[in-house]
Design a protein around this motif. Structure first.
Motif, PDB file in Angstrom:
ATOM      1  N   TYR A  25       4.085   6.802   0.262  1.00 10.14           N
ATOM      2  CA  TYR A  25       4.644   7.791   1.199  1.00 10.14           C
ATOM      3  C   TYR A  25       4.078   9.181   0.895  1.00 10.14           C
ATOM      4  N   ARG A  26       4.070   9.543  -0.380  1.00 12.62           N
ATOM      5  CA  ARG A  26       3.566  10.867  -0.766  1.00 12.62           C
ATOM      6  C   ARG A  26       2.077  11.005  -0.449  1.00 12.62           C
ATOM      7  N   ALA A  27       1.298   9.934  -0.642  1.00 14.69           N
ATOM      8  CA  ALA A  27      -0.132   9.977  -0.337  1.00 14.69           C
ATOM      9  C   ALA A  27      -0.371  10.178   1.159  1.00 14.69           C
ATOM     10  N   LYS A  28       0.404   9.499   1.999  1.00 10.37           N
ATOM     11  CA  LYS A  28       0.258   9.690   3.449  1.00 10.37           C
ATOM     12  C   LYS A  28       0.612  11.125   3.825  1.00 10.37           C
ATOM     13  N   HIS A  29       1.664  11.658   3.231  1.00 10.09           N
ATOM     14  CA  HIS A  29       2.062  13.041   3.520  1.00 10.09           C
ATOM     15  C   HIS A  29       0.913  14.000   3.192  1.00 10.09           C
ATOM     16  N   VAL A  30       0.273  13.792   2.058  1.00 12.08           N
ATOM     17  CA  VAL A  30      -0.856  14.646   1.659  1.00 12.08           C
ATOM     18  C   VAL A  30      -2.015  14.481   2.649  1.00 12.08           C
ATOM     19  N   ARG A  31      -2.303  13.245   3.089  1.00 10.63           N
ATOM     20  CA  ARG A  31      -3.367  13.002   4.080  1.00 10.63           C
ATOM     21  C   ARG A  31      -3.045  13.652   5.418  1.00 10.63           C
ATOM     22  N   ASP A  32      -1.760  13.705   5.776  1.00  8.71           N
ATOM     23  CA  ASP A  32      -1.358  14.254   7.074  1.00  8.71           C
ATOM     24  C   ASP A  32      -1.443  15.780   7.131  1.00  8.71           C
ATOM     25  N   LEU A  33      -1.277  16.452   6.004  1.00  6.33           N
ATOM     26  CA  LEU A  33      -1.216  17.925   6.003  1.00  6.33           C
ATOM     27  C   LEU A  33      -2.443  18.579   6.641  1.00  6.33           C
TER      28      LEU A  33
ATOM     29  N   SER B  52      14.466  -1.894   6.317  1.00  2.27           N
ATOM     30  CA  SER B  52      13.917  -1.141   7.441  1.00  2.27           C
ATOM     31  C   SER B  52      15.093  -0.522   8.192  1.00  2.27           C
ATOM     32  N   VAL B  53      14.908   0.727   8.572  1.00  2.00           N
ATOM     33  CA  VAL B  53      15.956   1.490   9.244  1.00  2.00           C
ATOM     34  C   VAL B  53      15.375   2.007  10.552  1.00  2.00           C
TER      35      VAL B  53
ATOM     36  N   PHE C 181      12.031   1.240   3.322  1.00  2.00           N
ATOM     37  CA  PHE C 181      12.432   1.595   1.958  1.00  2.00           C
ATOM     38  C   PHE C 181      12.111   0.428   1.047  1.00  2.00           C
ATOM     39  N   LYS C 182      11.832   0.748  -0.223  1.00  4.49           N
ATOM     40  CA  LYS C 182      11.624  -0.279  -1.244  1.00  4.49           C
ATOM     41  C   LYS C 182      12.590  -0.019  -2.392  1.00  4.49           C
ATOM     42  N   ALA C 183      13.158  -1.107  -2.901  1.00  3.48           N
ATOM     43  CA  ALA C 183      14.031  -0.983  -4.068  1.00  3.48           C
ATOM     44  C   ALA C 183      13.162  -0.765  -5.293  1.00  3.48           C
ATOM     45  N   ALA C 184      13.585   0.160  -6.141  1.00  6.31           N
ATOM     46  CA  ALA C 184      12.871   0.455  -7.384  1.00  6.31           C
ATOM     47  C   ALA C 184      13.901   0.603  -8.496  1.00  6.31           C
TER      48      ALA C 184
ATOM     49  N   GLN D  52      13.584   3.807  -2.471  1.00 11.28           N
ATOM     50  CA  GLN D  52      12.632   4.866  -2.186  1.00 11.28           C
ATOM     51  C   GLN D  52      12.059   4.705  -0.782  1.00 11.28           C
ATOM     52  N   LEU D  53      11.921   5.835  -0.097  1.00 16.42           N
ATOM     53  CA  LEU D  53      11.319   5.854   1.232  1.00 16.42           C
ATOM     54  C   LEU D  53       9.840   5.518   1.096  1.00 16.42           C
ATOM     55  N   ASP D  54       9.368   4.518   1.856  1.00 15.61           N
ATOM     56  CA  ASP D  54       7.983   4.076   1.771  1.00 15.61           C
ATOM     57  C   ASP D  54       7.160   4.487   2.984  1.00 15.61           C
ATOM     58  N   SER D  55       7.788   4.560   4.157  1.00 13.87           N
ATOM     59  CA  SER D  55       7.041   4.955   5.356  1.00 13.87           C
ATOM     60  C   SER D  55       7.999   5.356   6.467  1.00 13.87           C
ATOM     61  N   ILE D  56       7.475   6.156   7.376  1.00 19.01           N
ATOM     62  CA  ILE D  56       8.147   6.468   8.647  1.00 19.01           C
ATOM     63  C   ILE D  56       7.084   6.311   9.715  1.00 19.01           C
ATOM     64  N   THR D  57       7.358   5.435  10.677  1.00 17.87           N
ATOM     65  CA  THR D  57       6.384   5.112  11.714  1.00 17.87           C
ATOM     66  C   THR D  57       7.018   5.275  13.092  1.00 17.87           C
ATOM     67  N   PRO D  58       6.330   5.976  14.006  1.00 19.34           N
ATOM     68  CA  PRO D  58       6.872   6.072  15.358  1.00 19.34           C
ATOM     69  C   PRO D  58       6.863   4.706  16.038  1.00 19.34           C
ATOM     70  N   SER D  59       7.827   4.488  16.907  1.00 16.21           N
ATOM     71  CA  SER D  59       7.909   3.216  17.624  1.00 16.21           C
ATOM     72  C   SER D  59       7.029   3.199  18.863  1.00 16.21           C
ATOM     73  N   ILE D  60       6.501   4.356  19.240  1.00 17.73           N
ATOM     74  CA  ILE D  60       5.577   4.439  20.374  1.00 17.73           C
ATOM     75  C   ILE D  60       4.230   4.927  19.845  1.00 17.73           C
ATOM     76  N   HIS D  61       3.168   4.438  20.442  1.00 17.48           N
ATOM     77  CA  HIS D  61       1.833   4.780  19.952  1.00 17.48           C
ATOM     78  C   HIS D  61       0.899   5.150  21.099  1.00 17.48           C
ATOM     79  N   ASN D  62       1.433   5.657  22.190  1.00 18.84           N
ATOM     80  CA  ASN D  62       0.590   5.915  23.350  1.00 18.84           C
ATOM     81  C   ASN D  62       0.218   7.384  23.504  1.00 18.84           C
ATOM     82  N   GLY D  63       0.151   8.113  22.414  1.00 18.98           N
ATOM     83  CA  GLY D  63      -0.194   9.525  22.503  1.00 18.98           C
ATOM     84  C   GLY D  63       1.018  10.348  22.875  1.00 18.98           C
ATOM     85  N   GLY D  64       0.824  11.634  22.959  1.00 20.83           N
ATOM     86  CA  GLY D  64       1.915  12.525  23.308  1.00 20.83           C
ATOM     87  C   GLY D  64       2.923  12.717  22.192  1.00 20.83           C
ATOM     88  N   LEU D  65       2.532  12.382  20.940  1.00 25.08           N
ATOM     89  CA  LEU D  65       3.447  12.547  19.829  1.00 25.08           C
ATOM     90  C   LEU D  65       3.514  14.031  19.438  1.00 25.08           C
ATOM     91  N   PRO D  66       4.614  14.456  18.849  1.00 23.22           N
ATOM     92  CA  PRO D  66       4.717  15.840  18.399  1.00 23.22           C
ATOM     93  C   PRO D  66       3.642  16.167  17.356  1.00 23.22           C
TER      94      PRO D  66
END
Length: 187
Positions: free
Chosen positions: A78-86, A123-124, A156-159, A164-178
């Motif tokens: 999760y932290r690595a993706k956050h760093v890649r997204d910045l 998964s939430v 989330f993954k149990a540790a 621990q939060l492992d990912s957050i993924t949008p449920s739509i993938h057709n563009g127009g994301l914030p």
């Protein structure tokens, strides 16, 4: 009618950033996962998601606030993706600002819709409602927010130290994301 929707969205945005999980459909965890990590309630999952989404949304502001979510509540992935997204968000933000616009503040509400626990994984499904306030070089700050509602899934993954939060993924993938949401789904 659009005034009513705008007023309703503004009311939701100004009502605070507390998750409102209500009565949620939850599947029982496997006994080993529950005993090993102590399965959080939907409101506990929601609080972690709320902090993560607010941290993500803060990256679009001219002066991002300090992160709220401690590293111990997230996985290295999760932290690595956050760093890649910045840098991706920074480029979008720079392009927006080059046209004379910038975001000044936001208000986010996360609503947990369902929780599914399967052993050491969870998964939430949740919905994010965010109102972003912007300013422009030509007109200054705006009182009218840009609002969106976005369904997403957090994993989330149990540790040893808990879930621990492992990912957050949008449920739509057709563009127009914030601007703050970098979708790895599609090139």
């Amino acid at each position: 009618m659009s005034v009513i929707v705008l007023v309703s969205l503004l009311g939701i945005a100004l009502s605070g950033c507390q998750p409102n999980p209500g009565q949620l459909p939850t599947e029982s965890p496997a006994p080993a996962a529950s005993a090993a990590a102590g399965t959080p309630s939907s409101s506990e999952f929601g609080a972690v998601i709320q902090a993560a989404v607010e941290d993500r949304n803060g990256t679009v502001l001219d002066t991002p606030p300090a992160p709220r979510l401690p590293d111990g509540q997230t996985t290295p992935a999760y932290r690595a993706k956050h760093v890649r997204d910045l840098p991706v968000v920074a480029r979008s933000k720079a392009g927006f600002k080059s046209h004379g616009f910038w975001y000044t503040s936001f208000s986010t509400t996360v609503t947990v819709e369902s929780v599914h626990v399967d052993g050491p994984a969870a998964s939430v499904h949740f919905k994010e409602m965010t109102a972003l306030y912007q300013a422009s070089a030509a007109h200054g700050p705006s009182d009218v927010p840009e609002s969106y509602s976005l369904p997403q899934t957090a994993t989330f993954k149990a540790a040893a130290q808990g879930w621990q939060l492992d990912s957050i993924t949008p449920s739509i993938h057709n563009g127009g994301l914030p601007m703050s949401v970098v979708d790895d789904c599609c090139p």
